[in-house]
Design a protein around this motif. Sequence first.
Motif, PDB file in Angstrom:
ATOM      1  N   PRO A 193       0.805  -1.226   0.000  1.00  0.00           N
ATOM      2  CA  PRO A 193       0.000   0.000   0.000  1.00  0.00           C
ATOM      3  C   PRO A 193       0.837   1.275   0.000  1.00  0.00           C
ATOM      4  CG  PRO A 193      -0.966  -1.596   1.497  1.00  0.00           C
ATOM      5  CD  PRO A 193       0.348  -2.178   1.052  1.00  0.00           C
ATOM      6  N   GLU A 194       1.925   1.278   0.759  1.00  0.00           N
ATOM      7  CA  GLU A 194       2.768   2.469   0.795  1.00  0.00           C
ATOM      8  C   GLU A 194       3.417   2.717  -0.560  1.00  0.00           C
ATOM      9  OE1 GLU A 194       5.708   4.543   4.032  1.00  0.00           O
ATOM     10  OE2 GLU A 194       5.765   2.368   3.814  1.00  0.00           O
ATOM     11  N   GLY A 195       3.801   1.635  -1.241  1.00  0.00           N
ATOM     12  CA  GLY A 195       4.372   1.783  -2.573  1.00  0.00           C
ATOM     13  C   GLY A 195       3.377   2.373  -3.559  1.00  0.00           C
ATOM     14  N   PHE A 196       2.136   1.875  -3.532  1.00  0.00           N
ATOM     15  CA  PHE A 196       1.123   2.432  -4.428  1.00  0.00           C
ATOM     16  C   PHE A 196       0.829   3.886  -4.074  1.00  0.00           C
ATOM     17  CE2 PHE A 196       0.088  -2.014  -5.529  1.00  0.00           C
ATOM     18  CZ  PHE A 196       0.020  -1.876  -6.907  1.00  0.00           C
ATOM     19  N   ALA A 197       0.833   4.207  -2.792  1.00  0.00           N
ATOM     20  CA  ALA A 197       0.635   5.598  -2.390  1.00  0.00           C
ATOM     21  C   ALA A 197       1.750   6.479  -2.952  1.00  0.00           C
ATOM     22  CB  ALA A 197       0.586   5.707  -0.870  1.00  0.00           C
ATOM     23  N   ALA A 198       2.991   6.015  -2.830  1.00  0.00           N
ATOM     24  CA  ALA A 198       4.123   6.798  -3.328  1.00  0.00           C
ATOM     25  C   ALA A 198       4.057   6.962  -4.838  1.00  0.00           C
ATOM     26  CB  ALA A 198       5.431   6.134  -2.920  1.00  0.00           C
ATOM     27  N   MET A 199       3.660   5.902  -5.546  1.00  0.00           N
ATOM     28  CA  MET A 199       3.525   6.017  -6.998  1.00  0.00           C
ATOM     29  C   MET A 199       2.417   6.999  -7.363  1.00  0.00           C
ATOM     30  SD  MET A 199       4.266   2.169  -8.457  1.00  0.00           S
ATOM     31  CE  MET A 199       3.128   1.288  -7.362  1.00  0.00           C
ATOM     32  N   GLY A 200       1.309   6.955  -6.611  1.00  0.00           N
ATOM     33  CA  GLY A 200       0.237   7.897  -6.859  1.00  0.00           C
ATOM     34  C   GLY A 200       0.666   9.331  -6.614  1.00  0.00           C
ATOM     35  N   VAL A 201       1.363   9.557  -5.508  1.00  0.00           N
ATOM     36  CA  VAL A 201       1.860  10.903  -5.208  1.00  0.00           C
ATOM     37  C   VAL A 201       2.824  11.366  -6.293  1.00  0.00           C
ATOM     38  CG1 VAL A 201       3.244  12.275  -3.592  1.00  0.00           C
ATOM     39  CG2 VAL A 201       1.509  10.687  -2.723  1.00  0.00           C
ATOM     40  N   ALA A 202       3.699  10.460  -6.747  1.00  0.00           N
ATOM     41  CA  ALA A 202       4.643  10.818  -7.802  1.00  0.00           C
ATOM     42  C   ALA A 202       3.916  11.243  -9.073  1.00  0.00           C
ATOM     43  CB  ALA A 202       5.574   9.643  -8.088  1.00  0.00           C
ATOM     44  N   GLU A 203       2.900  10.488  -9.467  1.00  0.00           N
ATOM     45  CA  GLU A 203       2.141  10.838 -10.669  1.00  0.00           C
ATOM     46  C   GLU A 203       1.507  12.215 -10.529  1.00  0.00           C
ATOM     47  OE1 GLU A 203       1.983   9.302 -13.467  1.00  0.00           O
ATOM     48  OE2 GLU A 203       2.666   7.266 -13.051  1.00  0.00           O
ATOM     49  N   VAL A 204       0.936  12.481  -9.364  1.00  0.00           N
ATOM     50  CA  VAL A 204       0.283  13.774  -9.150  1.00  0.00           C
ATOM     51  C   VAL A 204       1.298  14.911  -9.183  1.00  0.00           C
ATOM     52  CG1 VAL A 204      -1.017  15.171  -7.513  1.00  0.00           C
ATOM     53  CG2 VAL A 204      -1.645  12.779  -7.862  1.00  0.00           C
ATOM     54  N   LEU A 205       2.367  14.790  -8.415  1.00  0.00           N
ATOM     55  CA  LEU A 205       3.345  15.875  -8.334  1.00  0.00           C
ATOM     56  C   LEU A 205       4.003  16.148  -9.682  1.00  0.00           C
ATOM     57  CD1 LEU A 205       5.263  15.177  -4.980  1.00  0.00           C
ATOM     58  CD2 LEU A 205       3.119  16.408  -5.338  1.00  0.00           C
ATOM     59  N   LEU A 206       4.481  15.088 -10.317  1.00  0.00           N
ATOM     60  CA  LEU A 206       5.264  15.275 -11.539  1.00  0.00           C
ATOM     61  C   LEU A 206       4.408  15.781 -12.691  1.00  0.00           C
ATOM     62  CD1 LEU A 206       7.461  12.086 -11.211  1.00  0.00           C
ATOM     63  CD2 LEU A 206       8.191  14.464 -10.855  1.00  0.00           C
ATOM     64  N   HIS A 207       3.212  15.243 -12.822  1.00  0.00           N
ATOM     65  CA  HIS A 207       2.382  15.688 -13.945  1.00  0.00           C
ATOM     66  C   HIS A 207       1.723  17.040 -13.678  1.00  0.00           C
ATOM     67  CE1 HIS A 207       3.281  12.314 -16.328  1.00  0.00           C
ATOM     68  NE2 HIS A 207       2.619  11.426 -15.610  1.00  0.00           N
ATOM     69  N   THR A 208       1.494  17.377 -12.418  1.00  0.00           N
ATOM     70  CA  THR A 208       1.061  18.743 -12.128  1.00  0.00           C
ATOM     71  C   THR A 208       2.164  19.723 -12.517  1.00  0.00           C
ATOM     72  OG1 THR A 208      -0.344  17.975 -10.315  1.00  0.00           O
ATOM     73  CG2 THR A 208       0.199  20.316 -10.359  1.00  0.00           C
ATOM     74  N   HIS A 209       3.406  19.337 -12.243  1.00  0.00           N
ATOM     75  CA  HIS A 209       4.547  20.148 -12.684  1.00  0.00           C
ATOM     76  C   HIS A 209       4.537  20.305 -14.202  1.00  0.00           C
ATOM     77  CE1 HIS A 209       8.752  21.326 -13.445  1.00  0.00           C
ATOM     78  NE2 HIS A 209       8.786  20.324 -14.305  1.00  0.00           N
ATOM     79  N   ASP A 210       4.305  19.215 -14.924  1.00  0.00           N
ATOM     80  CA  ASP A 210       4.291  19.282 -16.391  1.00  0.00           C
ATOM     81  C   ASP A 210       3.192  20.221 -16.884  1.00  0.00           C
ATOM     82  OD1 ASP A 210       6.320  17.350 -16.404  1.00  0.00           O
ATOM     83  OD2 ASP A 210       4.898  15.694 -16.556  1.00  0.00           O
ATOM     84  N   ILE A 211       2.005  20.084 -16.314  1.00  0.00           N
ATOM     85  CA  ILE A 211       0.876  20.937 -16.715  1.00  0.00           C
ATOM     86  C   ILE A 211       1.170  22.393 -16.398  1.00  0.00           C
ATOM     87  CG2 ILE A 211      -1.570  21.412 -16.324  1.00  0.00           C
ATOM     88  CD1 ILE A 211      -1.818  18.370 -15.570  1.00  0.00           C
ATOM     89  N   ALA A 212       1.701  22.638 -15.215  1.00  0.00           N
ATOM     90  CA  ALA A 212       2.029  24.011 -14.812  1.00  0.00           C
ATOM     91  C   ALA A 212       3.040  24.622 -15.769  1.00  0.00           C
ATOM     92  CB  ALA A 212       2.560  24.018 -13.389  1.00  0.00           C
ATOM     93  N   GLU A 213       4.025  23.827 -16.154  1.00  0.00           N
ATOM     94  CA  GLU A 213       5.037  24.318 -17.088  1.00  0.00           C
ATOM     95  C   GLU A 213       4.397  24.690 -18.413  1.00  0.00           C
ATOM     96  OE1 GLU A 213       9.514  22.915 -17.441  1.00  0.00           O
ATOM     97  OE2 GLU A 213       8.191  21.547 -18.538  1.00  0.00           O
ATOM     98  N   GLY A 214       3.468  23.855 -18.886  1.00  0.00           N
ATOM     99  CA  GLY A 214       2.797  24.144 -20.139  1.00  0.00           C
ATOM    100  C   GLY A 214       1.927  25.392 -20.078  1.00  0.00           C
ATOM    101  N   LEU A 215       1.312  25.624 -18.939  1.00  0.00           N
ATOM    102  CA  LEU A 215       0.399  26.754 -18.795  1.00  0.00           C
ATOM    103  C   LEU A 215       1.084  28.012 -18.272  1.00  0.00           C
ATOM    104  CD1 LEU A 215      -2.704  24.866 -17.339  1.00  0.00           C
ATOM    105  CD2 LEU A 215      -2.319  25.613 -19.700  1.00  0.00           C
ATOM    106  N   GLY A 216       2.384  27.907 -17.997  1.00  0.00           N
ATOM    107  CA  GLY A 216       3.147  29.086 -17.614  1.00  0.00           C
ATOM    108  C   GLY A 216       2.972  29.535 -16.186  1.00  0.00           C
ATOM    109  N   VAL A 217       2.708  28.580 -15.290  1.00  0.00           N
ATOM    110  CA  VAL A 217       2.605  28.916 -13.870  1.00  0.00           C
ATOM    111  C   VAL A 217       3.616  28.087 -13.089  1.00  0.00           C
ATOM    112  CG1 VAL A 217       0.203  29.660 -13.951  1.00  0.00           C
ATOM    113  CG2 VAL A 217       0.729  27.241 -13.582  1.00  0.00           C
ATOM    114  N   THR A 218       3.852  28.472 -11.855  1.00  0.00           N
ATOM    115  CA  THR A 218       4.861  27.810 -11.016  1.00  0.00           C
ATOM    116  C   THR A 218       4.188  26.862 -10.037  1.00  0.00           C
ATOM    117  OG1 THR A 218       6.330  29.714 -11.178  1.00  0.00           O
ATOM    118  CG2 THR A 218       6.736  28.161  -9.371  1.00  0.00           C
TER     119      THR A 218
END
Length: 373
Positions: A117-142
């Motif tokens: 469960p902790e591994g799946f939680a970490a993978m989920g958090v990673a997906e959220v953090l990293l792809h939010t970063h990608d979206i933010a970069e595309g939309l020009g926000v920090t």
Amino acid sequence: MRHRGGEHVTEAVASCLALLRTVVDQDWEGVKAGHLEWSCRATTEHIASDLIAYAGQLAGRAQRAYVPFDIAVDEGTDNEGLLQVVETTGALLTAAVRTTPPGVRAFHPYPFRSANPEGFAAMGVAEVLLHTHDIAEGLGVTYEPAAELAEFVLTTIFPHVRPGPDHWRTLLWATGRGDLPGRAPVTEWRWNNNLVLATERLTLQGVTPAAAADLSKGGDGGFTWVVGGPFEGTRQAAEMVLKAYGSGVHRPEFGLFVLVREEDNLAVGGIGFHGAPDEEGLAEVGYDLVEGVRGRGYASEALRALSDHSLTRDDVQALIAAIHEDNAPSQGVAARAGYVRATVEEERFAYEQRDMDRDLRLYVRRSAPRQGQ
């Protein structure tokens, strides 16, 4: 310490929603998400898809493959509606993590075919953090998530990555999204869930840097222990894991494993390595049990399983155990696991070249000859 994976998923999703709701009126379909080929909208859908997939793996206790389902967003759903999907799938993963017993594992391909469960939680958090970063970069926000979220990801599923002074920048670097001074750019990466080996009565559960940090400070490492545990040797081994991790030389398959008894899910001891194999393919093992469970064959069972697994690797030629001359029970453990007393020449070499204490006796188990050797 009980793992806080569910709480971290909730926090990560909340940080994602807080940022993306500030740009909800922008065009997400016509803009790429950072360096990705996906649009910002497709990337947001991907976040939701991963969150529900991980929840499904845990809830369904999938063992051989991903549960064959996905989500489809209704046609005409606007950006705010899409964020509601992310919020909902995040809540589902949080619930799955919180309600799944820690010892349960479900299928995930990298790298050992399962995650807890902790591994799946970490993978989920990673997906959220990293792809939010990608979206933010595309939309020009920090976007700057909480440092403890990035640290949770790094210490749970990136144990092979040397920590840096800034957890978020280190995670971005480790996933090919940024630079770190003194480190080469990353072009290929995968996260690394902990290795678990099963025996007749035990599971040997690999200890992550996060769990090692807790054990070294007097905590339980996220395990429920029998009375008297963990023993001091396990805590010392956890400190060795942390030292290797901090130096960037930690290899999880040659780290520390906690022995968990199948009948009641209680941890009874620890086993592991003093480090990765040397240039000659030699690695040293060590083990201990909580005093109240000694004499039941657990240590031999665990040592045999760990040795069988490790000696199939091309980079391992032999395993050694250095045991005090007066410790007959530990010598018996090694013998029952297939180890034999080293030769006089091998012991002399260990004393003179490896600085082994002369009160110790060396036991060795070698790999079987491989084809072509």
